[in-house]
Design a protein around this motif. Structure first.
Motif, mmCIF file in Angstrom:
data_model
loop_
_atom_site.group_PDB
_atom_site.id
_atom_site.type_symbol
_atom_site.label_atom_id
_atom_site.label_comp_id
_atom_site.label_asym_id
_atom_site.label_seq_id
_atom_site.Cartn_x
_atom_site.Cartn_y
_atom_site.Cartn_z
ATOM 1 N N ALA A 55 -8.175 12.881 14.903
ATOM 2 C CA ALA A 55 -7.678 14.100 14.252
ATOM 3 C C ALA A 55 -8.066 15.333 15.062
ATOM 4 O O ALA A 55 -7.258 16.264 15.230
ATOM 5 C CB ALA A 55 -8.230 14.192 12.838
ATOM 6 N N VAL A 56 -9.295 15.345 15.588
ATOM 7 C CA VAL A 56 -9.733 16.478 16.415
ATOM 8 C C VAL A 56 -8.908 16.553 17.690
ATOM 9 O O VAL A 56 -8.486 17.630 18.135
ATOM 10 C CB VAL A 56 -11.236 16.349 16.721
ATOM 11 N N GLU A 57 -8.632 15.406 18.312
ATOM 12 C CA GLU A 57 -7.808 15.384 19.521
ATOM 13 C C GLU A 57 -6.383 15.853 19.234
ATOM 14 O O GLU A 57 -5.774 16.541 20.066
ATOM 15 C CB GLU A 57 -7.779 13.960 20.086
ATOM 16 N N CYS A 58 -5.864 15.475 18.067
ATOM 17 C CA CYS A 58 -4.507 15.903 17.704
ATOM 18 C C CYS A 58 -4.412 17.418 17.588
ATOM 19 O O CYS A 58 -3.428 18.024 18.028
ATOM 20 C CB CYS A 58 -4.098 15.232 16.395
ATOM 21 N N LEU A 59 -5.441 18.051 17.029
ATOM 22 C CA LEU A 59 -5.419 19.504 16.889
ATOM 23 C C LEU A 59 -5.658 20.205 18.221
ATOM 24 O O LEU A 59 -5.040 21.242 18.503
ATOM 25 C CB LEU A 59 -6.464 19.947 15.869
ATOM 26 N N GLU A 61 -4.824 19.168 21.098
ATOM 27 C CA GLU A 61 -3.659 18.968 21.962
ATOM 28 C C GLU A 61 -2.378 19.549 21.374
ATOM 29 O O GLU A 61 -1.297 19.309 21.900
ATOM 30 C CB GLU A 61 -3.465 17.467 22.220
ATOM 31 N N SER A 62 -2.485 20.283 20.273
ATOM 32 C CA SER A 62 -1.306 20.863 19.629
ATOM 33 C C SER A 62 -0.915 22.184 20.299
ATOM 34 O O SER A 62 -1.582 22.673 21.216
ATOM 35 C CB SER A 62 -1.590 21.086 18.142
ATOM 36 N N LYS A 63 0.169 22.776 19.815
ATOM 37 C CA LYS A 63 0.658 24.034 20.388
ATOM 38 C C LYS A 63 -0.156 25.244 19.949
ATOM 39 O O LYS A 63 0.066 26.347 20.447
ATOM 40 C CB LYS A 63 2.122 24.238 20.014
ATOM 41 N N TRP A 64 -1.086 25.044 19.004
ATOM 42 C CA TRP A 64 -1.942 26.148 18.560
ATOM 43 C C TRP A 64 -3.292 26.157 19.287
ATOM 44 O O TRP A 64 -4.175 26.909 18.919
ATOM 45 C CB TRP A 64 -2.205 26.037 17.060
ATOM 46 N N SER A 65 -3.453 25.310 20.311
ATOM 47 C CA SER A 65 -4.707 25.217 21.038
ATOM 48 C C SER A 65 -4.537 25.793 22.435
ATOM 49 O O SER A 65 -3.510 25.581 23.086
ATOM 50 C CB SER A 65 -5.146 23.743 21.123
ATOM 51 N N SER A 66 -5.557 26.509 22.885
ATOM 52 C CA SER A 66 -5.539 27.064 24.236
ATOM 53 C C SER A 66 -5.856 26.008 25.287
ATOM 54 O O SER A 66 -5.583 26.206 26.471
ATOM 55 C CB SER A 66 -6.547 28.203 24.342
ATOM 56 N N ILE A 67 -6.429 24.875 24.876
ATOM 57 C CA ILE A 67 -6.758 23.798 25.816
ATOM 58 C C ILE A 67 -5.509 22.994 26.164
ATOM 59 O O ILE A 67 -5.386 22.459 27.267
ATOM 60 C CB ILE A 67 -7.837 22.881 25.201
ATOM 61 N N SER A 68 -4.567 22.914 25.242
ATOM 62 C CA SER A 68 -3.404 22.056 25.409
ATOM 63 C C SER A 68 -2.384 22.674 26.362
ATOM 64 O O SER A 68 -2.300 23.891 26.523
ATOM 65 C CB SER A 68 -2.754 21.794 24.050
ATOM 66 N N THR A 69 -1.574 21.807 26.968
ATOM 67 C CA THR A 69 -0.477 22.246 27.827
ATOM 68 C C THR A 69 0.745 22.667 27.011
ATOM 69 O O THR A 69 1.656 23.294 27.543
ATOM 70 C CB THR A 69 -0.074 21.116 28.782
ATOM 71 N N LYS A 70 0.788 22.293 25.706
ATOM 72 C CA LYS A 70 1.913 22.661 24.848
ATOM 73 C C LYS A 70 1.879 24.135 24.447
ATOM 74 O O LYS A 70 2.863 24.669 23.956
ATOM 75 C CB LYS A 70 1.914 21.799 23.580
ATOM 76 N N CYS A 80 -5.270 29.072 17.562
ATOM 77 C CA CYS A 80 -6.260 28.858 16.505
ATOM 78 C C CYS A 80 -7.434 28.007 16.957
ATOM 79 O O CYS A 80 -8.483 28.019 16.308
ATOM 80 C CB CYS A 80 -5.611 28.196 15.293
ATOM 81 N N PHE A 81 -7.252 27.229 18.047
ATOM 82 C CA PHE A 81 -8.293 26.310 18.495
ATOM 83 C C PHE A 81 -8.555 26.550 19.976
ATOM 84 O O PHE A 81 -7.717 26.249 20.833
ATOM 85 C CB PHE A 81 -7.852 24.850 18.280
ATOM 86 N N SER A 82 -9.717 27.127 20.247
ATOM 87 C CA SER A 82 -10.142 27.308 21.635
ATOM 88 C C SER A 82 -11.177 26.278 22.065
ATOM 89 O O SER A 82 -11.527 26.218 23.232
ATOM 90 C CB SER A 82 -10.725 28.715 21.830
ATOM 91 N N SER A 83 -11.674 25.470 21.105
ATOM 92 C CA SER A 83 -12.637 24.410 21.394
ATOM 93 C C SER A 83 -12.568 23.369 20.275
ATOM 94 O O SER A 83 -11.874 23.547 19.268
ATOM 95 C CB SER A 83 -14.058 24.977 21.515
ATOM 96 N N LYS A 84 -13.307 22.300 20.456
ATOM 97 C CA LYS A 84 -13.336 21.255 19.427
ATOM 98 C C LYS A 84 -14.024 21.734 18.153
ATOM 99 O O LYS A 84 -13.716 21.267 17.054
ATOM 100 C CB LYS A 84 -14.067 20.012 19.965
ATOM 101 N N HIS A 85 -14.941 22.663 18.301
ATOM 102 C CA HIS A 85 -15.650 23.191 17.127
ATOM 103 C C HIS A 85 -14.669 23.881 16.168
ATOM 104 O O HIS A 85 -14.795 23.727 14.935
ATOM 105 C CB HIS A 85 -16.726 24.178 17.584
ATOM 106 N N ASP A 86 -13.690 24.604 16.690
ATOM 107 C CA ASP A 86 -12.700 25.252 15.834
ATOM 108 C C ASP A 86 -11.851 24.217 15.089
ATOM 109 O O ASP A 86 -11.522 24.394 13.906
ATOM 110 C CB ASP A 86 -11.800 26.153 16.677
ATOM 111 N N ALA A 87 -11.509 23.126 15.781
ATOM 112 C CA ALA A 87 -10.731 22.072 15.136
ATOM 113 C C ALA A 87 -11.532 21.413 14.018
ATOM 114 O O ALA A 87 -10.990 21.110 12.938
ATOM 115 C CB ALA A 87 -10.302 21.040 16.169
ATOM 116 N N VAL A 88 -12.830 21.183 14.246
ATOM 117 C CA VAL A 88 -13.682 20.578 13.213
ATOM 118 C C VAL A 88 -13.795 21.499 12.009
ATOM 119 O O VAL A 88 -13.758 21.049 10.853
ATOM 120 C CB VAL A 88 -15.066 20.242 13.812
ATOM 121 N N LYS A 93 -12.178 22.575 6.341
ATOM 122 C CA LYS A 93 -11.482 23.383 5.337
ATOM 123 C C LYS A 93 -10.445 22.539 4.596
ATOM 124 O O LYS A 93 -10.302 22.637 3.366
ATOM 125 C CB LYS A 93 -10.816 24.575 6.011
ATOM 126 N N PHE A 94 -9.725 21.691 5.332
ATOM 127 C CA PHE A 94 -8.756 20.795 4.687
ATOM 128 C C PHE A 94 -9.447 19.801 3.761
ATOM 129 O O PHE A 94 -8.929 19.463 2.688
ATOM 130 C CB PHE A 94 -7.955 20.037 5.750
#
Length: 333
Positions: A55-59, A61-70, A80-88, A93-94
């Motif tokens: 789930a963390v990898e999915c977030l 690698e999404s289009k809302w992450s600065s790490i992802s190529t998408k 919304c996600f600049s690191s894995k900590h933001d995804a966690v 929250k969910f």
């Protein structure tokens, strides 16, 4: 002196939590359908579960992450996600909004290990019998390990006491959030249109009504054929079982009444369950025949090699100038 104890941190109730924004809802919907999931059983119900790390990898690698190529730099998709900590933090929250629940995987052990109660029984048995038992135990252990490798262990889920999201491969979560998709809306609309069309059947053209009538007759005849095959299968099984006194069980189309696909229900055509003793005797006879054939071949090869060696010896003696005579010739001389 009063003892001070640390009280456990209580989770906030669902009513006290702030509502999710539209962006967070879209991220949750993306995670629900894009994250890799599997099916399991929780409290007797079939559920869909996922892995925490996936789930963390999915977030990330999404289009809302600065790490992802998408992620695109045109500003349409906010980061919304600049690191894995933001995804966690987003996944926690969910979890607080009860979109999914943390569970434990509990395995079902069919063959529990049984150990002998007394060790003195081995001392009373002679050594050769103990060696045979040890060999049989080793073979059974090897067979069990091979079966465990081939067959997957059955398991079920139970709710975890500590409902906290953890980024780990060994932590599993069950989805409760199930939003409606466009596909479901389309299927629902088609069902409504179909029901209205069936209600207006008297207003259909005569040619269409006759075509539907013949089609329904064909489908009804196919259904009757399948039901007659199912009954005929059990009649053949009962007849063969009574004739052989329960030794042979013959199943015609064994998957016809099983929960499988249309083509798979007709495969295999038949299955014969014969007693294991007869099969073992046949295997032993075949093995004995093979062994006898090998022995005969070895004897024939040895006899032929002896004859060739004798001929070679006679030829050598003749070449050297000696005269080779048989027993009868020696007696006459």
């Amino acid at each position: 002196m009063s003892e001070t104890r640390k009280k456990p941190r209580s989770r906030r109730s669902f009513d006290d939590l702030p509502e999710l924004t539209t962006l967070e809802k879209t991220i949750a919907k993306y995670l629900r359908f894009q994250c890799s999931t599997k099916k399991g059983i929780l409290m007797g119900m079939q559920v869909v579960y996922f892995n925490g790390s996936k789930a963390v990898e999915c977030l990330t690698e999404s289009k809302w992450s600065s790490i992802s190529t998408k992620c695109s730099n045109n500003g349409k998709n906010p980061i919304c996600f600049s690191s894995k900590h933001d995804a966690v933090q987003m996944l926690r929250k969910f979890l607080d909004h009860e979109m999914f629940r943390r569970v434990i995987k509990v395995y079902k052990d069919k063959n529990p290990s049984t150990e002998p109660a007394d060790d003195t029984s081995q001392s009373n048995t002679p050594r050769p019998i103990r060696q045979r038992k040890a060999k049989t135990d080793e073979t059974t252990v090897e067979s069990l390990t091979n079966e465990d490798k081939i067959k997957k262990k059955k398991f079920k889920f139970e709710l975890h006491d500590d409902q906290i999201f953890v980024d780990s491969f060994n932590d599993f979560y069950v989805w409760i959030y199930s939003p409606t998709t466009i596909k479901q809306y389309i299927i629902g609309g088609l069902l409504v249109i179909g029901c209205i069309g069936i209600c207006l059947f008297p207003l259909w053209p005569a040619e269409v009504r006759t075509g539907v009538y013949y089609l329904s007759m064909v489908l009804a005849s196919l259904l009757g054929l399948l039901l007659s095959l199912a009954v005929f299968k059990y009649i053949i099984f009962a007849c063969i079982w009574l004739i052989t006194m329960g030794k042979i069980k013959f199943w015609l189309l064994p998957n016809l009444t099983e929960d499988v696909g249309f083509i798979e229900s007709f495969v295999p055509l038949y299955v014969i369950n014969a007693p294991k003793k007869d099969i073992k005797n046949k295997k032993e006879l075949i093995n004995n025949q093979n062994e006898n054939e090998q022995m005969n071949k070895e004897k024939f090869l040895l006899d032929s090699s002896d004859g060739i060696n004798k001929k070679n010896k006679h030829q050598k003696l003749i070449d050297e100038g000696f005269e080779v005579l048989s027993k009868d010739e020696l007696e006459t001389k």
